[in-house]
Write a protein that holds these residues in place. Structure first.
Motif, PDB file in Angstrom:
ATOM      1  N   VAL A  87       0.867  -1.177   0.000  1.00  0.00           N
ATOM      2  CA  VAL A  87       0.000   0.000   0.000  1.00  0.00           C
ATOM      3  C   VAL A  87       0.903   1.225   0.000  1.00  0.00           C
ATOM      4  O   VAL A  87       1.900   1.261   0.713  1.00  0.00           O
ATOM      5  N   LYS A  88       0.549   2.238  -0.764  1.00  0.00           N
ATOM      6  CA  LYS A  88       1.466   3.351  -0.928  1.00  0.00           C
ATOM      7  C   LYS A  88       1.056   4.626  -0.205  1.00  0.00           C
ATOM      8  O   LYS A  88       1.905   5.352   0.301  1.00  0.00           O
ATOM      9  N   ARG A  89      -0.226   4.966  -0.160  1.00  0.00           N
ATOM     10  CA  ARG A  89      -0.600   6.237   0.453  1.00  0.00           C
ATOM     11  C   ARG A  89      -0.204   6.336   1.931  1.00  0.00           C
ATOM     12  O   ARG A  89       0.335   7.369   2.352  1.00  0.00           O
ATOM     13  N   PRO A  90      -0.429   5.302   2.751  1.00  0.00           N
ATOM     14  CA  PRO A  90      -0.012   5.429   4.154  1.00  0.00           C
ATOM     15  C   PRO A  90       1.499   5.585   4.313  1.00  0.00           C
ATOM     16  O   PRO A  90       1.954   6.319   5.205  1.00  0.00           O
ATOM     17  N   VAL A  91       2.291   4.932   3.467  1.00  0.00           N
ATOM     18  CA  VAL A  91       3.750   5.065   3.557  1.00  0.00           C
ATOM     19  C   VAL A  91       4.174   6.451   3.090  1.00  0.00           C
ATOM     20  O   VAL A  91       5.086   7.068   3.659  1.00  0.00           O
ATOM     21  N   LEU A  92       3.511   6.956   2.059  1.00  0.00           N
ATOM     22  CA  LEU A  92       3.800   8.316   1.587  1.00  0.00           C
ATOM     23  C   LEU A  92       3.523   9.329   2.691  1.00  0.00           C
ATOM     24  O   LEU A  92       4.275  10.290   2.879  1.00  0.00           O
ATOM     25  N   GLU A  93       2.458   9.098   3.470  1.00  0.00           N
ATOM     26  CA  GLU A  93       2.093  10.034   4.528  1.00  0.00           C
ATOM     27  C   GLU A  93       3.046   9.971   5.720  1.00  0.00           C
ATOM     28  O   GLU A  93       3.155  10.946   6.466  1.00  0.00           O
ATOM     29  N   SER A  94       3.708   8.832   5.923  1.00  0.00           N
ATOM     30  CA  SER A  94       4.618   8.707   7.057  1.00  0.00           C
ATOM     31  C   SER A  94       6.068   8.880   6.616  1.00  0.00           C
ATOM     32  O   SER A  94       6.704   9.908   6.890  1.00  0.00           O
ATOM     33  N   VAL A 158       6.707   0.195 -13.692  1.00  0.00           N
ATOM     34  CA  VAL A 158       5.455   0.849 -14.062  1.00  0.00           C
ATOM     35  C   VAL A 158       5.342   2.169 -13.303  1.00  0.00           C
ATOM     36  O   VAL A 158       5.167   2.167 -12.080  1.00  0.00           O
ATOM     37  N   PRO A 159       5.471   3.314 -13.993  1.00  0.00           N
ATOM     38  CA  PRO A 159       5.336   4.607 -13.315  1.00  0.00           C
ATOM     39  C   PRO A 159       3.876   4.857 -12.920  1.00  0.00           C
ATOM     40  O   PRO A 159       2.961   4.705 -13.733  1.00  0.00           O
ATOM     41  N   VAL A 160       3.650   5.229 -11.658  1.00  0.00           N
ATOM     42  CA  VAL A 160       2.305   5.473 -11.136  1.00  0.00           C
ATOM     43  C   VAL A 160       2.372   6.578 -10.097  1.00  0.00           C
ATOM     44  O   VAL A 160       3.442   6.979  -9.674  1.00  0.00           O
ATOM     45  N   THR A 161       1.210   7.043  -9.663  1.00  0.00           N
ATOM     46  CA  THR A 161       1.124   7.819  -8.430  1.00  0.00           C
ATOM     47  C   THR A 161       0.675   6.885  -7.317  1.00  0.00           C
ATOM     48  O   THR A 161       0.137   5.791  -7.584  1.00  0.00           O
ATOM     49  N   ALA A 162       0.857   7.299  -6.083  1.00  0.00           N
ATOM     50  CA  ALA A 162       0.434   6.466  -4.954  1.00  0.00           C
ATOM     51  C   ALA A 162      -1.068   6.194  -5.005  1.00  0.00           C
ATOM     52  O   ALA A 162      -1.518   5.079  -4.759  1.00  0.00           O
ATOM     53  N   GLU A 163      -1.850   7.218  -5.353  1.00  0.00           N
ATOM     54  CA  GLU A 163      -3.300   7.046  -5.414  1.00  0.00           C
ATOM     55  C   GLU A 163      -3.691   6.059  -6.505  1.00  0.00           C
ATOM     56  O   GLU A 163      -4.542   5.175  -6.294  1.00  0.00           O
ATOM     57  N   GLU A 164      -3.086   6.188  -7.685  1.00  0.00           N
ATOM     58  CA  GLU A 164      -3.381   5.261  -8.781  1.00  0.00           C
ATOM     59  C   GLU A 164      -2.996   3.836  -8.400  1.00  0.00           C
ATOM     60  O   GLU A 164      -3.729   2.878  -8.689  1.00  0.00           O
ATOM     61  N   HIS A 165      -1.839   3.696  -7.774  1.00  0.00           N
ATOM     62  CA  HIS A 165      -1.388   2.362  -7.359  1.00  0.00           C
ATOM     63  C   HIS A 165      -2.401   1.717  -6.418  1.00  0.00           C
ATOM     64  O   HIS A 165      -2.811   0.568  -6.608  1.00  0.00           O
ATOM     65  N   ASP A 166      -2.806   2.446  -5.384  1.00  0.00           N
ATOM     66  CA  ASP A 166      -3.671   1.850  -4.373  1.00  0.00           C
ATOM     67  C   ASP A 166      -5.036   1.496  -4.943  1.00  0.00           C
ATOM     68  O   ASP A 166      -5.625   0.474  -4.572  1.00  0.00           O
ATOM     69  N   ASP A 167      -5.552   2.310  -5.857  1.00  0.00           N
ATOM     70  CA  ASP A 167      -6.822   1.978  -6.501  1.00  0.00           C
ATOM     71  C   ASP A 167      -6.695   0.709  -7.346  1.00  0.00           C
ATOM     72  O   ASP A 167      -7.584  -0.147  -7.338  1.00  0.00           O
TER      73      ASP A 167
END
Length: 306
Positions: A87-94, A158-167
């Motif tokens: 999961v990427k968004r929680p790691v991005l936030e921390s 694969v280039p992505v954003t954290a939001e795109e990845h998690d979805d």
């Protein structure tokens, strides 16, 4: 210029396999793990065991441990930090909030239901897709350093954003874990005869729930919103006429998809367009990257060529 060293924090299945693959390719690798057995196994494969890490530092620890993974370690001030979390968004936030542009989120789409240093496989990443996050504040040179580590391990980036990845992973990774758990629990309710008759389809449908339940729980709860939305889409599919559902599902599962090569400039929008099209990076070419996209992508959706 020689490639920077790689420091791996967490030498279980993913971290240990990455370290082993890079050592086999001649890359200098440092590593650390709280488990002495994992440290000994990695040292036997050629990893330098140390708390002092530099170059590209990879966090290969469970999601709940990610925020404190660098505590008690000496990390070079110019090091680039990435992770292998599902999961990427929680790691991005921390981690990302603490490190800013030095952090590049990553997630290799590989692994098995096994875990720990006894599950290490240097070939684990060969041919795997490795999502690599490009946020607005991601420093592109650091993104490229991490991409080169993934490519060196045999993966496609694969280039992505954290939001795109998690979805995306909610639909193709997190929901399958929940469905596997539901299938296993429902079969158990059907009684011992059902379990005794279970064969290939049941084994394949429940394989992933052989993973550590704590790992799966951290993954689905860490991505609860997208996972709930993806699960609702599956539930809606199950209300369709069975003949239509089976035909459509079969068409997706058996589709033959060719590839066409592309070259993309080292620019955030073009790289993200490559990922969104279903493509991946396979090589670095000076100021460009080479890769591929699905053959059936319309020309107006093809990333800008280099």
């Amino acid at each position: 210029m020689p490639a920077p060293p790689v420091g791996v924090v967490g030498l279980g299945q993913l971290g240990g396999s990455l370290a082993a693959a890079l050592v086999a390719g001649g890359r200098p690798v440092q590593g650390w793990d709280v488990d002495p057995g994992a440290r000994d196994a990695a040292a036997a494969r050629g990893v330098q065991i140390t708390r002092e890490l530099s170059g590209v530092v990879v966090l290969a620890v469970p999601l709940p441990a990610m925020a404190g993974a660098l505590d008690d370690l000496a990390i070079a001030p110019d090091a680039t930090v990435t992770d292998l979390g599902s999961v990427k968004r929680p790691v991005l936030e921390s981690v990302g909030r603490a490190l800013g542009g030095r952090y590049v989120g990553g997630h290799p789409m590989c692994g098995t239901e096994r875990s720990g240093h006894t599950a290490v496989d240097p070939g684990l990443f060969a041919g795997a897709r490795w999502a690599l996050c490009l946020e607005p504040d991601t420093e592109l040179p650091r993104w490229l350093r991490v991409a080169e580590v993934a490519l060196a391990a045999g993966a496609e980036v694969v280039p992505v954003t954290a939001e795109e990845h998690d979805d995306a992973v909610a639909a193709i990774s997190h929901v399958p874990h929940l469905l596997a758990a539901a299938l296993a629990a429902a079969a158990a309710e059907a009684g011992p005869l059902a379990l005794a008759l279970a064969a290939g389809s049941f084994r394949d449908g429940t394989r992933v729930i052989g993973s550590d339940p704590a790992f799966v729980r951290a993954m689905v709860e860490g991505n609860a919103g997208p996972t709930a939305g993806a699960l609702a889409r599956v539930q809606e599919q199950l209300t369709r006429p069975w003949a239509e559902l089976l035909a459509d599902g079969h068409a997706v599962a058996t589709r033959q998809q060719g590839r066409r090569p592309v070259r993309v400039p080292l620019e955030r929008a073009a790289l993200l367009a490559l990922g969104r099209s279903g493509g991946a990076v396979t090589r670095r070419l000076a100021a460009f990257v080479a890769g591929h996209i699905p053959e059936d992508i319309p020309d107006d959706e093809v990333p800008d060529p280099a």
